[in-house]
Each structure stands twice: as C-alpha cells, then as structure tokens.
Design a protein around this motif. Structure first.
Motif, mmCIF file in Angstrom:
data_model
loop_
_atom_site.group_PDB
_atom_site.id
_atom_site.type_symbol
_atom_site.label_atom_id
_atom_site.label_comp_id
_atom_site.label_asym_id
_atom_site.label_seq_id
_atom_site.Cartn_x
_atom_site.Cartn_y
_atom_site.Cartn_z
ATOM 1 N N PRO A 148 -57.760 -16.075 -41.114
ATOM 2 C CA PRO A 148 -56.759 -15.395 -41.940
ATOM 3 C C PRO A 148 -57.408 -14.351 -42.838
ATOM 4 O O PRO A 148 -58.450 -14.595 -43.450
ATOM 5 C CB PRO A 148 -56.141 -16.539 -42.762
ATOM 6 N N GLY A 149 -56.821 -13.180 -42.907
ATOM 7 C CA GLY A 149 -57.316 -12.117 -43.779
ATOM 8 C C GLY A 149 -58.395 -11.254 -43.159
ATOM 9 O O GLY A 149 -58.744 -10.204 -43.721
ATOM 10 N N SER A 150 -58.919 -11.651 -42.005
ATOM 11 C CA SER A 150 -60.064 -10.919 -41.436
ATOM 12 C C SER A 150 -59.672 -9.552 -40.866
ATOM 13 O O SER A 150 -60.547 -8.753 -40.534
ATOM 14 C CB SER A 150 -60.739 -11.752 -40.344
ATOM 15 N N HIS A 151 -58.363 -9.268 -40.792
ATOM 16 C CA HIS A 151 -57.935 -7.925 -40.366
ATOM 17 C C HIS A 151 -58.314 -6.881 -41.404
ATOM 18 O O HIS A 151 -58.318 -5.690 -41.118
ATOM 19 C CB HIS A 151 -56.419 -7.901 -40.114
ATOM 20 N N LYS A 152 -58.629 -7.337 -42.629
ATOM 21 C CA LYS A 152 -59.008 -6.393 -43.692
ATOM 22 C C LYS A 152 -60.491 -6.480 -44.027
ATOM 23 O O LYS A 152 -60.934 -5.856 -44.985
ATOM 24 C CB LYS A 152 -58.210 -6.700 -44.969
ATOM 25 N N SER A 153 -61.223 -7.295 -43.285
ATOM 26 C CA SER A 153 -62.613 -7.518 -43.700
ATOM 27 C C SER A 153 -63.449 -6.253 -43.520
ATOM 28 O O SER A 153 -63.234 -5.466 -42.602
ATOM 29 C CB SER A 153 -63.232 -8.681 -42.921
ATOM 30 N N ASN A 154 -64.390 -6.082 -44.425
ATOM 31 C CA ASN A 154 -65.324 -4.953 -44.357
ATOM 32 C C ASN A 154 -66.643 -5.351 -43.717
ATOM 33 O O ASN A 154 -67.387 -4.512 -43.223
ATOM 34 C CB ASN A 154 -65.585 -4.403 -45.758
ATOM 35 N N LEU A 155 -66.930 -6.640 -43.776
ATOM 36 C CA LEU A 155 -68.223 -7.138 -43.297
ATOM 37 C C LEU A 155 -68.025 -7.910 -42.007
ATOM 38 O O LEU A 155 -67.014 -8.609 -41.848
ATOM 39 C CB LEU A 155 -68.841 -8.080 -44.341
ATOM 40 N N ILE A 156 -68.988 -7.829 -41.127
ATOM 41 C CA ILE A 156 -68.910 -8.635 -39.909
ATOM 42 C C ILE A 156 -69.093 -10.106 -40.273
ATOM 43 O O ILE A 156 -69.852 -10.437 -41.199
ATOM 44 C CB ILE A 156 -69.949 -8.173 -38.865
ATOM 45 N N HIS A 157 -68.370 -10.967 -39.608
ATOM 46 C CA HIS A 157 -68.504 -12.400 -39.863
ATOM 47 C C HIS A 157 -69.950 -12.804 -39.554
ATOM 48 O O HIS A 157 -70.437 -12.549 -38.448
ATOM 49 C CB HIS A 157 -67.534 -13.156 -38.959
ATOM 50 N N PRO A 158 -70.636 -13.436 -40.513
ATOM 51 C CA PRO A 158 -72.063 -13.723 -40.292
ATOM 52 C C PRO A 158 -72.331 -14.577 -39.056
ATOM 53 O O PRO A 158 -73.386 -14.446 -38.439
ATOM 54 C CB PRO A 158 -72.483 -14.464 -41.567
ATOM 55 N N GLU A 159 -71.369 -15.435 -38.704
ATOM 56 C CA GLU A 159 -71.614 -16.292 -37.537
ATOM 57 C C GLU A 159 -71.209 -15.615 -36.231
ATOM 58 O O GLU A 159 -71.507 -16.125 -35.157
ATOM 59 C CB GLU A 159 -70.837 -17.615 -37.670
ATOM 60 N N SER A 160 -70.544 -14.483 -36.359
ATOM 61 C CA SER A 160 -70.002 -13.876 -35.149
ATOM 62 C C SER A 160 -71.103 -13.342 -34.246
ATOM 63 O O SER A 160 -71.137 -13.622 -33.045
ATOM 64 C CB SER A 160 -69.012 -12.782 -35.547
ATOM 65 N N ALA A 161 -72.042 -12.583 -34.828
ATOM 66 C CA ALA A 161 -73.126 -12.025 -34.021
ATOM 67 C C ALA A 161 -73.949 -13.156 -33.417
ATOM 68 O O ALA A 161 -74.302 -13.124 -32.231
ATOM 69 C CB ALA A 161 -74.002 -11.129 -34.873
ATOM 70 N N ALA A 162 -74.196 -14.194 -34.231
ATOM 71 C CA ALA A 162 -74.976 -15.330 -33.732
ATOM 72 C C ALA A 162 -74.230 -16.023 -32.600
ATOM 73 O O ALA A 162 -74.833 -16.422 -31.588
ATOM 74 C CB ALA A 162 -75.244 -16.312 -34.870
ATOM 75 N N ALA A 163 -72.908 -16.118 -32.750
ATOM 76 C CA ALA A 163 -72.115 -16.817 -31.736
ATOM 77 C C ALA A 163 -72.176 -16.102 -30.388
ATOM 78 O O ALA A 163 -72.181 -16.738 -29.339
ATOM 79 C CB ALA A 163 -70.664 -16.948 -32.190
ATOM 80 N N GLN A 164 -72.251 -14.750 -30.438
ATOM 81 C CA GLN A 164 -72.308 -14.002 -29.176
ATOM 82 C C GLN A 164 -73.556 -14.389 -28.374
ATOM 83 O O GLN A 164 -73.574 -14.260 -27.165
ATOM 84 C CB GLN A 164 -72.390 -12.482 -29.417
ATOM 85 N N MET A 165 -74.592 -14.827 -29.111
ATOM 86 C CA MET A 165 -75.863 -15.112 -28.455
ATOM 87 C C MET A 165 -75.945 -16.556 -27.964
ATOM 88 O O MET A 165 -76.920 -16.950 -27.364
ATOM 89 C CB MET A 165 -77.029 -14.891 -29.435
ATOM 90 N N SER A 166 -74.958 -17.357 -28.300
ATOM 91 C CA SER A 166 -75.077 -18.768 -27.945
ATOM 92 C C SER A 166 -73.862 -19.197 -27.148
ATOM 93 O O SER A 166 -72.944 -18.434 -26.905
ATOM 94 C CB SER A 166 -75.157 -19.618 -29.214
ATOM 95 N N GLU A 167 -73.842 -20.466 -26.776
ATOM 96 C CA GLU A 167 -72.700 -20.941 -25.984
ATOM 97 C C GLU A 167 -71.430 -21.002 -26.825
ATOM 98 O O GLU A 167 -70.332 -21.086 -26.287
ATOM 99 C CB GLU A 167 -73.015 -22.304 -25.349
ATOM 100 N N ASN A 168 -71.555 -20.902 -28.178
ATOM 101 C CA ASN A 168 -70.361 -20.884 -29.030
ATOM 102 C C ASN A 168 -69.483 -19.681 -28.752
ATOM 103 O O ASN A 168 -68.329 -19.646 -29.122
ATOM 104 C CB ASN A 168 -70.748 -20.831 -30.519
#
Ligand SMILES: O=C(O)CCC(=O)C(=O)O
Length: 274
Positions: free
Chosen positions: A164-184
């Motif tokens: 919720p609210g991430s449509h206005k976020s200015n920063l990338i979600h810190p776990e998002s980049a990490a998640a792309q690299m893993s099975e998550n």
C-alpha cells in the motif's frame, strides 16, 4: 472514501462487483479452457504464459470467450471509477481522443500449487504507462487494472499482494533488488510491507499499475482463477482511422516498422484482422 483510499493506498476493493450468476457464467465459460496450453488457440482466446515458468496459465483476449467476459468490458461496477481515475471523464479531455479508455490487455490467470508472480512495478520507476498522477484536482493515472476473483481467494490461495502506498514511493524497495536475484523473485511472500488482498468470488481489486504488486505462492490444492482487464487512456492508439499500408510496412527498416506498427496482429489461424 474510495477516492481517498485509492489516492492513499493505490488500490480499492469493490466487494460484490460481480453477482453470483455473473461469476458462475464466467466459470462455466472457463471450464473447457483450463487445459489450454501456452501457444494454443481456443477460438480467439490464446493460451499464454508471462515467462513460461512459475506464473501459471493466462488465457489472453478473454473478452472473446463469450458474453460473460464481453460484459466485463464496461461493467457498471467499475467502468465509471476506472474512467475517473484515468482522468478521461471530463468532456474535451485530450487524453480521451478515442473515447474514455482503451483495454490494452485482458486475460484470465489460472494458478495452481506453487505458482505465483513476483514483485513488480512501483512508484520509484516513474513509468509513464503505469504512472500514478494527480494534478489540479484530477487523477491522471496511466493504467488502472481491474482484477476480479472468480473463486474465493484466502490464505494459501496465492492472493494478489500489494505494498500500500508504493505507487508514490520515491525509493526502490530495499528487498526488491535482492529478491530479483533470489528464488523470492517468484512470489511476493516475505517482502516487508506487502499485504495479501483476500477476495471473495465476484470481488474486484481496482489498482493503479504503479503500485508494487505481485502475488503470494499458492500453497493450497486447486486452482486460483482471476480475470484482469487493463485500462488506459485511449490516445496510445492511432489518432485517426488511418492505418499504414502493407506496402509501406514491407519497405521499412525493422526500427521504422516498430515505430509505425509495433507488432503484427496475432490471430487465430484463418481469422482476419479488422
Ligand atoms: O496475479 C496476481 O495476483 C497479480 C496480477 C498482476 O501482477 C498484474 O495484473 O499486473
């Protein structure tokens, strides 16, 4: 309240958007299609998969499957809200060149145990097509999705997940980049701030595509069935009713052709494009 919550969170739930009869009609239309495979045509409906791995089966162009799905194109439970959030409801809106909206993708997604879709989108990307924008008292969203549950979706059913609210976020979600690299990357499970949106059959989730979203992995047996109709302003289509001739298209370089006509009509064998 819906305007406020949409602005704040990036989504709202429309409870009971479809009646039990409408849900039943959609499910009855789908029953003979669920064994379709990616690449296969069933009438004008095309079996499809986003990546060919863990996201289950999509039935693209589902509005071709019959009246139950054609009726969703401008369903009264959401169409005025969609147009309102696109900002094309005002007379004379230049974003409404060919009417108030255009559906650029419509499909059913069927997922079974272990299947999901990973976290994607987010306000930090400022993608024009998916954007959330509000200006001078009006919403101007680039894409509003209507996602309808055709079966109840609760814990373990592989619910859609949103931040919720991430449509206005200015920063990338810190776990998002990490998640792309893993099975998550294959689901949104465990991502901080993400919540499951549980729906009863017939409920619809209206969300701006800029919100970070995806789904939980389905752990229950059985099948999750949802429909997604993506609405945007109509201007991305040709301004006038002119179309490039095949003689022109054949004479162009591949780059020119992509600018003039990005893709050929992909049709059921034997069908004519209009
Ligand atoms: O399958 C889901 O629950 C999420 C759908 C999704 O990611 C989308 O419509 O963009």
């Amino acid at each position: 309240m819906e305007r406020y919550l949409f602005d704040l969170n990036g989504f709202i739930v429309l409870q009971g958007a479809l009646s039990a009869q409408e849900v039943e009609a959609c499910n009855a239309t789908l029953d003979p299609l669920t064994d379709c495979t990616p690449g296969e045509w069933r009438g004008h409906v095309h079996g499809h998969s986003f990546t060919g791995s863990h996201e289950g089966l999509n039935l693209q162009q589902i509005y071709e499957a019959g009246p139950a799905f054609a009726g969703l194109i401008d369903h009264p439970a959401w169409i005025d809200k969609v147009i309102y959030f696109l900002g094309t409801d005002k007379p004379g809106s230049f974003d409404a060149l060919h009417g108030p909206c255009f559906i650029d993708e419509n499909f059913v997604s069927i997922r079974r145990q272990g299947e999901a879709i990973g976290l994607h989108s987010g306000g930090h990307e400022r993608v024009t097509r998916c954007q959330f924008r509000y200006h001078d008292g009006q919403f101007h969203c680039g894409q509003i999705n209507i996602l309808i549950a055709l079966r109840d979706i609760g814990p373990g059913d592989g619910a859609t997940m949103v931040i919720p609210g991430s449509h206005k976020s200015n920063l990338i979600h810190p776990e998002s980049a990490a998640a792309q690299m893993s099975e998550n990357a294959t689901s949104v499970d465990g991502i901080t701030g993400a919540v499951e949106v549980h729906l009863d059959a017939g409920d619809a989730l209206l969300f701006v595509d800029a919100i970070m979203h995806g789904s939980a992995a389905r752990t229950n047996p059985g099948e999750r069935r949802i429909v997604v109709y993506r609405y945007g302003p109509s201007w991305g289509f040709f301004r006038h009713a002119y179309r490039p001739s095949s003689a022109l298209l054949e004479s162009l370089t591949s780059r020119q052709r992509q600018i003039v006509m990005p893709h050929e009509a992909q049709l059921m064998p034997g069908a004519n494009a209009s």
